[in-house]
Design a protein around this motif. Structure first.
Motif, PDB file in Angstrom:
ATOM      1  N   SER A 118       0.828  -1.208   0.000  1.00  0.00           N
ATOM      2  CA  SER A 118       0.000   0.000   0.000  1.00  0.00           C
ATOM      3  C   SER A 118       0.861   1.256   0.000  1.00  0.00           C
ATOM      4  O   SER A 118       0.351   2.362   0.195  1.00  0.00           O
ATOM      5  CB  SER A 118      -0.908   0.010   1.238  1.00  0.00           C
ATOM      6  N   GLU A 150     -12.083   1.260  -4.904  1.00  0.00           N
ATOM      7  CA  GLU A 150     -11.327   1.681  -3.730  1.00  0.00           C
ATOM      8  C   GLU A 150     -12.249   2.141  -2.602  1.00  0.00           C
ATOM      9  O   GLU A 150     -12.000   1.867  -1.430  1.00  0.00           O
ATOM     10  CB  GLU A 150     -10.357   2.801  -4.104  1.00  0.00           C
ATOM     11  N   ARG A 186      -7.958   5.700   2.179  1.00  0.00           N
ATOM     12  CA  ARG A 186      -8.214   4.916   0.968  1.00  0.00           C
ATOM     13  C   ARG A 186      -9.304   5.518   0.090  1.00  0.00           C
ATOM     14  O   ARG A 186      -9.291   5.336  -1.124  1.00  0.00           O
ATOM     15  CB  ARG A 186      -8.588   3.488   1.362  1.00  0.00           C
TER      16      ARG A 186
END
Length: 629
Positions: free
Chosen positions: A30, A315, A362
């Motif tokens: 990530s 997402e 996110r």
């Protein structure tokens, strides 16, 4: 990754296919990704430079024959040598102009995918920057047919490219000329700029074609850099096995030039971004690879806006799921029942804060705040479920304790022990003893008063009978004792009601506080995104103003006017972004959600934000005061 892996395979039937193994690798990290792609003719040493960027002698296959080695696009992910907590993603592309394929469409899409996926693109060529070398970049002039920035028709599509395209680095291999222009020494960068400069006067269609290609390169790739490399060696056998040759066996100038190239890329290559503000991680890069490869394989143009919308939906769904799961996992760690409601709310707020950060990190481009609303409601629902579990566990503990403490008392009732003269006094004494012992016990939780009242109320009918059968009491005393027993129950009910109202207010305040924190965090995030975007737009404007002035100085009004229109459009976009429209949907969503949450039903007509909210007050002042608010 110990070695490269194929990311996008170029199949025998001319279709591009994403490798699931490579996507799986990308999904595991990530960290922000710095994505460097290299394109150019086959057999020009692209893989050698990429291995150097990876800090390795071997990796990408160099090959030693006249056949092109790399097919499709290969990927190597390594820790970034300079940027902490960043991943350097290297993309080595299939060589352009492979005579075995003989397919210009294949080359066109390889080049396009490299542009779409990278934050820095290296164009590798040999010899000099001459017309032939520039002609190999003909795909740049065709980008309007291959790539769309927005899904809707856009008259100024070309102007948008420079905001979304990668930095451009031209690496010229086997360079054998002196870096001079009209007898004056120049830098490699000046050499590049001179090579892509327009002819000052367009007399023929050929002149216009000459200028248009160069204009496209300058317009689309606003950030440009050039490196020249000497021959690595004059020994042909050494050339064929460069991956096995130590630097001290190569041309010293070539080794130095390679180091300067790597140092520049490591230091200057930016993190891959979408729409100026969205950081591309490994997972997001994998999703983009799938989206763009699918478009290429279906012979469509690749639309950047559609890709961002598709990526955002995936997402944002993951953001809601991850945040909710983290909150749930955290809540499961709480030992139930908690001592007080304060303890429960304090711990739940801690896990909500962590979940909030996960969601904010996110989530992006949630234009209608659909996923924000889903996140808020999910967290609230899970919190209510755990609150109910906490209360039920407290009831279980309290009832078990009451049952234990009142065992002898219940036995005495069953055996009519209190149905004698003076029995009521004994009844009250034993009941008080149970209450005292119950109150000093710890670990009962938030329903301690409710269960105690439940127990005492259950004894009321027995107490009335005991009072009536107690011959030690006269009729007046019996009436007084019955009245006192009823008053005690009423008093306990009123106290319990008061405590329930206090607890309800605690929940309301905690909900208000967490909603406010979420609002503040989101506003901070969006304001930061707007700041970054405005900085980016200011850079683009300055760049276009320089180009406009350059064309004015050269007497090319057609080109100058084109840049003037582009600057005007960008400034209009900045003006629109600074208005209230960007935050009004957010405020509406928070009010809607706050009104729907069960713990805030009595606040339906009130603002979900505490009075004097600095964020809202400031926004109100910025956009016309209370009326606009």
């Amino acid at each position: 990754m110990e070695a490269p892996i194929c990311l996008i395979e170029n199949t025998a039937n001319g279709k591009f296919v994403v490798n699931p193994k490579a996507i799986d690798i990308l999904s595991r990290f990530s960290q922000p990704a710095v994505v460097v792609a290299i394109v150019g003719l086959y057999r020009t040493g692209k893989s050698y430079l990429m291995n150097k960027l990876a800090g390795a002698q071997k990796g990408f296959n160099l090959g030693a024959t006249i056949q092109a080695e790399t097919k499709g696009i290969w990927m190597w992910c390594v820790p970034h040598p300079l940027k902490e907590n960043h991943t350097l993603v290297l993309l080595d592309t299939e060589g352009l102009g492979d005579v075995e394929k003989g397919d210009s469409k294949n080359d066109k899409w390889i080049f396009t995918l490299a542009v779409l996926l990278s934050s820095t693109m290296v164009y590798n060529s040999k010899g000099t920057i001459d017309q032939d070398a520039l002609d190999k970049l003909k795909f740049v002039g065709e980008f309007t047919e291959l790539i769309k920035v927005k899904s809707k028709e856009n008259d100024n599509e070309e102007a948008e490219f420079s905001r979304h395209f990668p930095s451009f680095v031209w690496a010229i291999r086997d360079f054998h000329l002196s870096l001079e222009i009209e007898g004056n020494k120049v830098s490699a960068d000046k050499y590049l700029e001179n090579a892509i400069a327009n002819k000052e006067v367009e007399k023929t269609k050929k002149d216009k074609k000459y200028n248009d290609l160069r204009e496209s390169i300058r317009m689309y790739f606003g950030n440009r850099k050039c490196f020249v490399f000497d021959f690595p060696t004059i020994d042909n056998k050494t050339l064929q096995t460069l991956e096995n040759v130590a630097d001290d066996k190569l041309n010293a100038n070539f080794v130095t030039q390679c180091k300067e190239f790597c140092d520049y890329i490591w230091e200057k290559a930016d993190t891959k971004m979408l729409n100026d503000t969205i950081t591309v991680t490994g997972h997001r890069l994998g999703e983009l690879a799938k989206i763009y490869t699918d478009a290429v394989s279906n012979s469509k143009f690749a639309c950047m806006e559609d890709a961002v919308v598709s990526l955002a939906e995936k997402e944002n769904k993951m953001a809601v799921q991850e945040a909710a799961q983290h909150f749930e996992d955290g809540m499961k760690k709480i030992v139930l029942p908690t001592k007080t409601l304060d303890d429960f709310l304090t711990q739940s707020s801690q896990y909500e804060e962590e979940a909030r950060l996960i969601f904010m990190k996110r989530s992006f481009r949630d234009n209608n705040q659909q996923f924000l609303e889903e996140y808020l409601k999910n967290i609230h629902k899970k919190k209510e479920e755990f609150s109910a579990m906490n209360e039920e566990k407290s009831r279980e503990v309290c009832r078990a304790l009451i049952k234990k403490l009142s065992a002898d008392f219940e036995k005495a009732l069953k055996e009519a022990t209190y149905h004698t003269q003076g029995g009521h006094a004994k009844f009250k004494e034993d009941l008080k003893a149970i209450e005292t012992k119950y109150n000093v016990e710890s670990g009962k939780g938030v329903k301690v008063e409710e269960v105690l009242q439940e127990f005492i109320k259950s004894q009321q009918s027995s107490e009335i009978i005991i009072i009536q059968e107690d011959n030690a009491l006269n009729q007046k005393q019996k009436q007084e004792e019955e009245e006192n027993a009823r008053k005690k129950i009423v008093a306990m009910e009123e106290e319990l009601k008061r405590l329930q109202e206090v607890q309800k207010e605690q929940k309301v305040e905690e909900e208000r506080d967490n909603i406010q924190k979420t609002f503040d965090k989101l506003m901070e995030k969006m304001e930061e995104d707007r700041r970054i975007m405005n900085e980016k737009l200011d850079q683009v404007i300055r760049q276009k103003e320089r180009n406009q002035q350059l064309y004015m100085d050269q007497g090319l009004p057609r080109h100058a006017n084109m840049y003037q229109e582009q600057i005007k459009d960008i400034k209009q976009e900045q003006k629109e972004e600074s208005g209230p429209a960007w935050y009004e949907p957010i405020v509406s969503t928070f009010k809607k959600v706050a009104g729907e949450l069960s713990t805030l039903l009595h606040l339906l007509t009130a603002s979900p934000f505490p009075a004097g909210s600095q964020q809202l007050d400031r926004l109100s002042a910025d956009t016309g005061g209370e009326e606009q608010r």
